[in-house]
Design an enzyme around this catalytic site. Structure first.
Site, short mmCIF file in Angstrom:
data_model
loop_
_atom_site.label_atom_id
_atom_site.label_comp_id
_atom_site.label_asym_id
_atom_site.label_seq_id
_atom_site.Cartn_x
_atom_site.Cartn_y
_atom_site.Cartn_z
N ASN A 176 0.80 -1.23 0.00
CA ASN A 176 0.00 0.00 0.00
C ASN A 176 0.83 1.28 0.00
OD1 ASN A 176 -2.42 1.79 0.99
ND2 ASN A 176 -0.87 1.99 2.58
N TYR A 179 3.36 9.64 -11.12
CA TYR A 179 2.36 8.87 -10.35
C TYR A 179 1.53 7.97 -11.27
CZ TYR A 179 -1.22 7.97 -6.76
OH TYR A 179 -2.08 7.36 -5.87
N LYS A 233 1.45 3.88 -11.21
CA LYS A 233 0.24 3.11 -10.90
C LYS A 233 -0.20 2.24 -12.09
CE LYS A 233 -0.21 4.51 -6.62
NZ LYS A 233 -0.07 3.59 -5.48
N ILE A 254 -9.82 9.49 -2.10
CA ILE A 254 -10.15 8.99 -0.77
C ILE A 254 -9.75 10.04 0.27
CG2 ILE A 254 -9.84 7.04 0.84
CD1 ILE A 254 -11.13 6.29 -1.91
P1 NAD Z 1 -1.16 8.69 3.02
O1 NAD Z 1 -0.13 9.67 2.61
O2 NAD Z 1 -2.28 9.12 3.88
O3 NAD Z 1 -0.46 7.42 3.71
C1 NAD Z 1 0.64 6.79 3.10
C2 NAD Z 1 1.47 6.09 4.14
O4 NAD Z 1 2.59 5.53 3.48
C3 NAD Z 1 2.01 7.04 5.21
O5 NAD Z 1 1.83 6.48 6.50
C4 NAD Z 1 3.47 7.19 4.86
O6 NAD Z 1 4.31 7.42 5.98
C5 NAD Z 1 3.76 5.85 4.21
N1 NAD Z 1 4.92 5.90 3.32
C6 NAD Z 1 5.25 6.89 2.44
N2 NAD Z 1 6.41 6.61 1.85
C7 NAD Z 1 6.84 5.43 2.36
C8 NAD Z 1 7.98 4.62 2.16
N3 NAD Z 1 8.96 5.00 1.32
N4 NAD Z 1 8.08 3.46 2.83
C9 NAD Z 1 7.12 3.10 3.71
N5 NAD Z 1 6.02 3.81 3.97
C10 NAD Z 1 5.89 4.97 3.30
O7 NAD Z 1 -1.71 8.07 1.65
P2 NAD Z 1 -3.01 7.20 1.35
O8 NAD Z 1 -3.97 8.10 0.69
O9 NAD Z 1 -3.42 6.40 2.51
O10 NAD Z 1 -2.41 6.27 0.20
C11 NAD Z 1 -2.12 4.90 0.38
C12 NAD Z 1 -1.98 4.27 -0.99
O11 NAD Z 1 -3.19 4.43 -1.71
C13 NAD Z 1 -0.88 4.88 -1.86
O12 NAD Z 1 -0.24 3.88 -2.60
C14 NAD Z 1 -1.66 5.81 -2.77
O13 NAD Z 1 -0.97 6.05 -3.98
C15 NAD Z 1 -2.91 5.01 -2.96
N6 NAD Z 1 -4.06 5.80 -3.40
C16 NAD Z 1 -4.56 6.82 -2.62
C17 NAD Z 1 -5.65 7.53 -3.08
C18 NAD Z 1 -6.28 8.65 -2.28
O14 NAD Z 1 -7.17 9.32 -2.82
N7 NAD Z 1 -5.91 8.88 -1.03
C19 NAD Z 1 -6.21 7.23 -4.31
C20 NAD Z 1 -5.68 6.21 -5.08
C21 NAD Z 1 -4.60 5.49 -4.60
#
Ligand code: NAD
Length: 252
Positions: free
Chosen positions: A91, A157, A161, A190
């Site tokens: 994730n 990005y 993805k 999200i």
């Molecule tokens: P977020 O930024 O809230 O949380 C991401 C977490 O990943 C954080 O706790 C951060 O410390 C950790 N992280 C970042 N870089 C890291 C690394 N190098 N090693 C280990 N941990 C690391 O983001 P989120 O929205 O919860 O996103 C989680 C996943 O979902 C991501 O892959 C993101 O691309 C994907 N995503 C998010 C959304 C959205 O709308 N929020 C949409 C599509 C996909």
């Protein structure tokens, strides 16, 4: 919900915040044993505390998904702690800088690809080695709707993805006969810190979300439910699937 994850060992990378934390908590509610991992130590430990509050088991291991040695050590720590690795959720990810390609520094490209794509590929590599040895498992990669469609300014990005969806499908083909299923989830917008961070440089994102079919951000828990189902035996014939969980965003 799934009912068959009790006692299973689940690893969730980037589970200190957002979608990762919601997913780790959902595994906790299923009475799985959860390996929480993040670079943010305080946030990861808080996720563990929240899982323990549910009455389930969890431990935190710090691992940076940009570092192969951390990833390898994380899988080893999971197996050393809990004896196996049944469900792996890759994730952790970053959005990077939002800039047109012509103005985008290569350092931004390389960092986003390193964490979001190479990090997932390396995670799968070591997870698969363990799962082959133990006779099965389930992997869910968190991709994005940006793994299916594009947004201006997000070339790194979007590439990362799309790549995650590609390697998910490849792994599914390689592993179906080895009792290992590999799927990806493609969240829409999200309600996490990542989208909060995007809204500052790109205020139009707020408008785009308001005008989307759902008219709102999804909740991290709504992504977690999809992950739990994909990991459960209820999804026993589901592999190589890119599951959108986006409130009908990409079908507009
Ligand atoms: P977020 O930024 O809230 O949380 C991401 C977490 O990943 C954080 O706790 C951060 O410390 C950790 N992280 C970042 N870089 C890291 C690394 N190098 N090693 C280990 N941990 C690391 O983001 P989120 O929205 O919860 O996103 C989680 C996943 O979902 C991501 O892959 C993101 O691309 C994907 N995503 C998010 C959304 C959205 O709308 N929020 C949409 C599509 C996909």
């Amino acid at each position: 919900m799934a009912g068959d994850l009790e006692g299973k060992v689940a690893l969730v990378t980037g589970s200190g915040n957002g979608i990762g934390r919601a997913t780790a908590l959902a595994f906790g509610r299923e009475n799985a044993k959860v390996l929480v991992s993040d670079i943010d130590i305080a946030a990861g430990k808080e996720t563990v505390r929240l899982i323990e509050k549910l009455g389930s088991e969890a431990v935190f291991v710090r691992a940076d998904m940009a570092e192969e040695s951390d990833i390898k050590a994380l899988i080893e720590a999971t197996v050393k702690t809990y004896g196996s690795l049944d469900c792996a959720v890759n994730n952790a990810g970053i959005e990077g800088e939002i800039l047109p390609i012509a103005e985008n520094p290569v350092e931004n490209w390389e960092r986003v690809l390193r964490i979001n794509l190479t990090g997932v590929w390396l995670s799968m590599k070591y997870e698969i080695q363990q799962m082959l040895g133990q006779g099965g498992g389930s992997i869910v990669n968190i991709a994005s709707i940006e793994g299916l469609i594009a947004f201006p300014g997000a070339s790194a990005y979007v590439a990362s993805k799309h790549g995650v969806n590609g390697i998910t499908k490849t792994a599914a083909l390689e592993l179906m006969q080895s009792n290992i299923r590999v799927n990806s989830v493609c969240p829409g917008f999200i309600d996490t810190a990542m989208v909060d961070r995007l809204v500052t440089p790109v205020p139009e994102v707020t408008e785009v979300i308001a005008m989307s079919p759902a008219g709102r951000r999804g909740r991290p828990e709504e992504i977690a439910e999809a992950v739990i189902w994909l990991c459960s035996d209820k999804a026993s014939f589901v592999s190589g699937h890119t599951m959108t969980v986006d409130g009908a965003y990409v079908v507009q």
